[in-house]
Design a protein around this motif. Structure first.
Motif, PDB file in Angstrom:
ATOM      1  N   ARG A  38      10.272  -5.184  32.442  1.00 19.11           N
ATOM      2  CA  ARG A  38      11.276  -5.785  33.320  1.00 19.11           C
ATOM      3  C   ARG A  38      10.948  -5.621  34.794  1.00 19.11           C
ATOM      4  NH1 ARG A  38      14.530  -3.073  29.762  1.00 19.11           N
ATOM      5  NH2 ARG A  38      15.087  -1.496  31.297  1.00 19.11           N
ATOM      6  N   TYR A  39      10.327  -4.485  35.149  1.00 16.06           N
ATOM      7  CA  TYR A  39      10.221  -4.148  36.567  1.00 16.06           C
ATOM      8  C   TYR A  39       8.799  -3.968  37.078  1.00 16.06           C
ATOM      9  CZ  TYR A  39      15.198  -3.078  36.064  1.00 16.06           C
ATOM     10  OH  TYR A  39      16.536  -3.152  35.809  1.00 16.06           O
ATOM     11  N   ALA A  48       5.597  -4.007  38.891  1.00 16.54           N
ATOM     12  CA  ALA A  48       5.161  -4.691  40.108  1.00 16.54           C
ATOM     13  C   ALA A  48       4.265  -3.738  40.874  1.00 16.54           C
ATOM     14  CB  ALA A  48       6.368  -5.105  40.961  1.00 16.54           C
ATOM     15  N   THR A  90      16.344  -4.667  41.508  1.00 19.35           N
ATOM     16  CA  THR A  90      15.441  -5.796  41.347  1.00 19.35           C
ATOM     17  C   THR A  90      13.999  -5.294  41.197  1.00 19.35           C
ATOM     18  OG1 THR A  90      15.015  -6.047  43.714  1.00 19.35           O
ATOM     19  CG2 THR A  90      16.951  -7.192  42.801  1.00 19.35           C
ATOM     20  N   ARG A  91      13.133  -6.192  40.771  1.00 16.41           N
ATOM     21  CA  ARG A  91      11.718  -5.842  40.649  1.00 16.41           C
ATOM     22  C   ARG A  91      11.147  -5.395  42.005  1.00 16.41           C
ATOM     23  NH1 ARG A  91       7.921  -7.355  36.628  1.00 16.41           N
ATOM     24  NH2 ARG A  91       9.540  -8.661  35.696  1.00 16.41           N
ATOM     25  N   ALA A 103       9.575  -1.738  43.025  1.00 15.28           N
ATOM     26  CA  ALA A 103       8.249  -1.622  43.641  1.00 15.28           C
ATOM     27  C   ALA A 103       8.315  -0.762  44.903  1.00 15.28           C
ATOM     28  CB  ALA A 103       7.697  -3.008  43.964  1.00 15.28           C
TER      29      ALA A 103
END
Length: 384
Positions: free
Chosen positions: A31-32, A34, A243-244, A248
Motif C-alpha cells: 500500500r505504501y 515508495a 498517504t504514500r 515516504a
C-alpha cells in the motif's frame, strides 16, 4: 561446476531468508512502498490507542472482545511531529483533557473519536494545541504487545511495583521495580497501569518512557532485521489516513535515526460537575508549542481572515471550514462593505495561502485587524 552450484544454493537460501524477514511487512509495503524522501518540513501525525469494545451480550464470561472497529474512546493520545532530519517531538495529551470538540461541544478529548471519528479527534487536538495535524493513526490495544514482541522486547526502568487484575478487561499486571526487558503482555500492562497517586499523569510518563526506549532500539543497527516484523505488527492493528507520500517522508526521516523528545500538555486536575478532568494550562501550552512544535514556514499556523466581498452567500463560511479541514488552526470571518470585486489575498504569505484557496490573486490591500493574511472572496468564487 560444483562451485557454481554452491553459489546458486547460497543465493537461493539468502533470497529465501530475506523474503521471510520482509514478508510480515508485505501488506504495508503493497500500500505504501515508495522511495524515502526528505520532506520540506515537519509532518505531524496524531497517534491514538483505542479502547477495546467487549460483547456484553455473549454467553461467556469474561466477555470476548468485538471485532476492532476503531470507533471507541481513545485510551492514549500522542501528537507526534517528525522533522526531516530525524527529530521526533511527542506531545502526550491526557485523555481527560477538557476540550471543545468541533461540532459537538465541550467534553473529555477521549470521547472525540466516539462522537465524530478520527476527523473530530484531529480537529479537537489541533484546536487545543494550535498545531496543524497532517494525518492520524488509530491503533488497537493489540498493537503494543505485537510491536513489543516483534522488537524482541523493550527494556525500561519500572519505577514501582505494579499489581492489578481486571478479569473483565483481561488485564493482569504484576511487575516488580527495576530495570527489565518487558515482553508484549508486560509492556501492555506497564503502559495501561494507572492505579497510583498520579493516575493518567504517571501513565503518560510511562508511555513516553516506552517510546524513548523503543526508539533507542530502532536506532540500533543490530535490530534492522526486526523492522519488517515491527512494521507488520503495527499495520495489522492500525487504521490510518496516511498517504504514500507521507509514509515516504516518515521513512526518509527515520533513516537518519529517530531522536525522540517527549512532552506533556501542562495543566492540573479539576472537576466539571462530578467528572474528574484535566484542566489545560492554555498559556503554558501555548508557550510549549511555540518553542518546540511551531514550524515558522507552515502557513496553517498563521491568522487568516476571510471576507465575503462579492461571492455567493455562505462562501466565507465554506472557505473557513475548508481551510480548517486542511489543518489551518486560526481562521475567522470578517465583515466589510460589499461591492464588485475579484478574489484577492494580501499579506506576506498570501501566495502560499492562495494555493489552498485554489484561485485568486495577490494584492497589497490592507490586512484585517490581527490577520497575517486576508482573503477577500469575489465574484470568481465557485458556487456551492
Amino acid at each position: 561446476m560444483l562451485v557454481g552450484v554452491r553459489r546458486i544454493v547460497w543465493v537461493l537460501v539468502a533470497a529465501a531468508g530475506l523474503a521471510a524477514v520482509v514478508a510480515p511487512a508485505a501488506p504495508f509495503l503493497s500500500r505504501y512502498a515508495a522511495v524515502p524522501r526528505a520532506a520540506d518540513g515537519p509532518l505531524t501525525v496524531l497517534l491514538a490507542g483505542v479502547d477495546v469494545d467487549y460483547d456484553d451480550s455473549a454467553a461467556v464470561w469474561p466477555w470476548p472482545a468485538k471485532a476492532e472497529s476503531y470507533t471507541t474512546r481513545t485510551d492514549t493520545i500522542m501528537l507526534t511531529q517528525v522533522w526531516p532530519d530525524g527529530r521526533v517531538n511527542v506531545l502526550g495529551v491526557q485523555r481527560d483533557s477538557w476540550v471543545n470538540m468541533p461540532g459537538y461541544g465541550w467534553g473529555k478529548v477521549n470521547g472525540a473519536n466516539v462522537h465524530g471519528g478520527p476527523e473530530m479527534l484531529m480537529r479537537a487536538v489541533q484546536d487545543l494545541t494550535g498545531v496543524p495535524v497532517d494525518a492520524y493513526a488509530l491503533v488497537s490495544l493489540n498493537a503494543i504487545p505485537a510491536l513489543t514482541d516483534a522488537a524482541g522486547g523493550v527494556t525500561v526502568d519500572v519505577g514501582q511495583a505494579m499489581k492489578y487484575d481486571d478479569n473483565a478487561g483481561k488485564l493482569h499486571i504484576d511487575l516488580k521495580p527495576g530495570r527489565q526487558r518487558l515482553d508484549g503482555e508486560q509492556a501492555a500492562g506497564f503502559l495501561r497501569f494507572r492505579h497510583d497517586n498520579l493516575g493518567d499523569i504517571g501513565r503518560i510518563a510511562r508511555q513516553q518512557q516506552f517510546v524513548s526506549a523503543l526508539g533507542a532500539q530502532v536506532r540500533n543497527p543490530l535490530n534492522v532485521w526486526r523492522l519488517p516484523m515491527m512494521v507488520g505488527a503495527v499495520d495489522r492493528n492500525m487504521k490510518t489516513n496516511l498517504t504514500r507520500a507521507q509514509v515516504a517522508a516518515l521513512t526518509g526521516a527515520a533513516l537518519g535515526g529517530p531522536q525522540v523528545r517527549t512532552f506533556s500538555v501542562p495543566g492540573d486536575f479539576g472537576y466539571r460537575g462530578a467528572a474528574s478532568v484535566w484542566e489545560v494550562d492554555r498559556a503554558a501550552l501555548n508557550a510549549l508549542v511555540g518553542k518546540e512544535f511551531r514550524d515558522p514556514d507552515d502557513v496553517r499556523a498563521l491568522g487568516v481572515a476571510v471576507v465575503n466581498t462579492d461571492a455567493p452567500d455562505g462562501s466565507a463560511g465554506r472557505l473557513k471550514a475548508r481551510l480548517e479541514g486542511l489543518g489551518y488552526s486560526n481562521v475567522w470571518i470578517v465583515s466589510e462593505p460589499r461591492g464588485p470585486a475579484r478574489t484577492t489575498a494580501s499579506g506576506a504569505a498570501a501566495a502560499r495561502v492562495l494555493r489552498d484557496v485554489g484561485f485568486g490573486t495577490v494584492t497589497d490591500q490592507p490586512l484585517a485587524a490581527g490577520a497575517d493574511v486576508t482573503v477577500r472572496l469575489g465574484s470568481d468564487t465557485p458556487a456551492p
